[in-house]
Write a protein that holds these residues in place. Structure first.
Motif, PDB file in Angstrom:
ATOM      1  N   MET A   1       0.847  -1.190   0.000  1.00  0.00           N
ATOM      2  CA  MET A   1       0.000   0.000   0.000  1.00  0.00           C
ATOM      3  C   MET A   1       0.882   1.240   0.000  1.00  0.00           C
ATOM      4  N   GLY A   2       0.418   2.268  -0.641  1.00  0.00           N
ATOM      5  CA  GLY A   2       1.179   3.497  -0.759  1.00  0.00           C
ATOM      6  C   GLY A   2       1.257   4.257   0.556  1.00  0.00           C
ATOM      7  N   PHE A   3       1.814   5.434   0.489  1.00  0.00           N
ATOM      8  CA  PHE A   3       1.990   6.288   1.656  1.00  0.00           C
ATOM      9  C   PHE A   3       1.623   7.701   1.246  1.00  0.00           C
ATOM     10  N   GLU A   4       1.680   8.629   2.188  1.00  0.00           N
ATOM     11  CA  GLU A   4       1.303  10.009   1.899  1.00  0.00           C
ATOM     12  C   GLU A   4       2.529  10.914   1.946  1.00  0.00           C
ATOM     13  N   GLN A   5       2.585  11.841   0.990  1.00  0.00           N
ATOM     14  CA  GLN A   5       3.674  12.830   0.963  1.00  0.00           C
ATOM     15  C   GLN A   5       3.073  14.167   0.593  1.00  0.00           C
ATOM     16  N   ASP A   6       3.286  15.168   1.427  1.00  0.00           N
ATOM     17  CA  ASP A   6       2.732  16.508   1.203  1.00  0.00           C
ATOM     18  C   ASP A   6       1.226  16.473   0.966  1.00  0.00           C
ATOM     19  N   GLY A   7       0.537  15.582   1.688  1.00  0.00           N
ATOM     20  CA  GLY A   7      -0.919  15.506   1.578  1.00  0.00           C
ATOM     21  C   GLY A   7      -1.427  14.737   0.360  1.00  0.00           C
ATOM     22  N   ILE A   8      -0.521  14.141  -0.403  1.00  0.00           N
ATOM     23  CA  ILE A   8      -0.896  13.396  -1.616  1.00  0.00           C
ATOM     24  C   ILE A   8      -0.565  11.916  -1.417  1.00  0.00           C
ATOM     25  N   ILE A   9      -1.526  11.048  -1.698  1.00  0.00           N
ATOM     26  CA  ILE A   9      -1.278   9.602  -1.608  1.00  0.00           C
ATOM     27  C   ILE A   9      -0.318   9.203  -2.724  1.00  0.00           C
ATOM     28  N   GLN A  10       0.702   8.450  -2.350  1.00  0.00           N
ATOM     29  CA  GLN A  10       1.707   7.962  -3.290  1.00  0.00           C
ATOM     30  C   GLN A  10       1.400   6.491  -3.590  1.00  0.00           C
ATOM     31  N   VAL A  11       1.139   6.192  -4.843  1.00  0.00           N
ATOM     32  CA  VAL A  11       0.842   4.828  -5.268  1.00  0.00           C
ATOM     33  C   VAL A  11       2.154   4.192  -5.717  1.00  0.00           C
ATOM     34  N   GLU A  12       2.411   2.985  -5.240  1.00  0.00           N
ATOM     35  CA  GLU A  12       3.651   2.303  -5.601  1.00  0.00           C
ATOM     36  C   GLU A  12       3.425   1.369  -6.791  1.00  0.00           C
ATOM     37  N   LYS A  13       4.519   0.907  -7.358  1.00  0.00           N
ATOM     38  CA  LYS A  13       4.513   0.142  -8.613  1.00  0.00           C
ATOM     39  C   LYS A  13       3.534  -1.031  -8.614  1.00  0.00           C
ATOM     40  N   GLU A  14       3.584  -1.881  -7.622  1.00  0.00           N
ATOM     41  CA  GLU A  14       2.723  -3.067  -7.613  1.00  0.00           C
ATOM     42  C   GLU A  14       1.250  -2.690  -7.546  1.00  0.00           C
ATOM     43  N   GLU A  15       0.948  -1.629  -6.802  1.00  0.00           N
ATOM     44  CA  GLU A  15      -0.434  -1.158  -6.699  1.00  0.00           C
ATOM     45  C   GLU A  15      -0.915  -0.617  -8.052  1.00  0.00           C
ATOM     46  N   LEU A  16      -0.042   0.119  -8.752  1.00  0.00           N
ATOM     47  CA  LEU A  16      -0.406   0.629 -10.069  1.00  0.00           C
ATOM     48  C   LEU A  16      -0.639  -0.515 -11.041  1.00  0.00           C
ATOM     49  N   LYS A  17       0.205  -1.533 -10.984  1.00  0.00           N
ATOM     50  CA  LYS A  17       0.021  -2.704 -11.851  1.00  0.00           C
ATOM     51  C   LYS A  17      -1.341  -3.346 -11.612  1.00  0.00           C
ATOM     52  N   GLU A  18      -1.757  -3.433 -10.360  1.00  0.00           N
ATOM     53  CA  GLU A  18      -3.065  -4.009 -10.032  1.00  0.00           C
ATOM     54  C   GLU A  18      -4.199  -3.137 -10.579  1.00  0.00           C
ATOM     55  N   LEU A  19      -4.058  -1.822 -10.451  1.00  0.00           N
ATOM     56  CA  LEU A  19      -5.080  -0.913 -10.973  1.00  0.00           C
ATOM     57  C   LEU A  19      -5.228  -1.073 -12.480  1.00  0.00           C
ATOM     58  N   ILE A  20      -4.100  -1.183 -13.178  1.00  0.00           N
ATOM     59  CA  ILE A  20      -4.126  -1.316 -14.635  1.00  0.00           C
ATOM     60  C   ILE A  20      -4.688  -2.681 -15.038  1.00  0.00           C
ATOM     61  N   LYS A  21      -4.243  -3.724 -14.349  1.00  0.00           N
ATOM     62  CA  LYS A  21      -4.693  -5.080 -14.655  1.00  0.00           C
ATOM     63  C   LYS A  21      -6.194  -5.212 -14.423  1.00  0.00           C
ATOM     64  N   GLY A  22      -6.696  -4.521 -13.408  1.00  0.00           N
ATOM     65  CA  GLY A  22      -8.112  -4.593 -13.067  1.00  0.00           C
ATOM     66  C   GLY A  22      -9.011  -3.854 -14.037  1.00  0.00           C
TER      67      GLY A  22
END
Length: 122
Positions: A1-22
Motif C-alpha cells: 500500500m502506498g503512503f502520503e507525501q505533502d498531503g498526496i497519496i503515493q501509489v507504488e509500482k505493484e499497486e499501479l500494476k493491479e489498478l491497470i490489470k483490473g
C-alpha cells in the motif's frame, strides 16, 4: 500500500500494476510528461495530458473523480496532484517513482493524446 507525501497519496509500482490489470475506471490514470517522452514509452492505455496543459483543462475535469498522475520520476506528477488539490480536487494521487521505476509493459507512439477531457470518461 502506498503512503502520503505533502498531503498526496503515493501509489507504488505493484499497486499501479493491479489498478491497470483490473481495468478499473477509477482512478483515471493520466501521464503528465511531454509529448516526446510519452511517444518514446508509456504505459499502454494511459492517456497523456502534458503538465503544462493541466491549467488549461482544470475547469473541465470532474472534482469528484479520482485521478492518478504519472511522470518520469514522480516529481511533475506530484506537482500536478498538489496543484489540483489546491484547486479543490479531493481525490488525487501520484505514482511514486514514475516511469523510471516502472518495469511493466510499455508501448511507444502517440496512443492517446487527450484533445478533449470528455475522452477520459470512456
Amino acid at each position: 500500500m502506498g503512503f502520503e507525501q505533502d498531503g498526496i497519496i503515493q501509489v507504488e509500482k505493484e499497486e499501479l500494476k493491479e489498478l491497470i490489470k483490473g481495468d478499473r475506471k477509477d482512478p483515471i490514470i493520466i501521464d503528465v510528461r511531454e509529448l516526446e517522452e510519452y511517444e518514446e514509452a508509456h504505459i499502454p492505455g494511459v492517456p497523456l495530458i502534458p503538465m503544462g496543459n493541466i491549467p488549461n483543462v482544470v475547469k473541465q475535469l470532474d472534482k469528484e473523480q479520482s485521478y492518478l498522475f504519472v511522470c518520469r520520476s514522480g516529481g511533475r506528477s506530484q506537482n500536478v496532484a498538489m496543484y489540483l488539490q489546491s484547486q479543490g480536487f479531493k481525490h488525487v494521487q501520484n505514482y511514486f517513482g514514475g516511469m523510471l521505476a516502472w518495469d511493466g509493459e510499455v508501448q511507444s507512439g502517440l496512443e492517446w493524446v487527450v484533445k478533449d477531457v470528455s475522452e477520459l470518461k470512456k
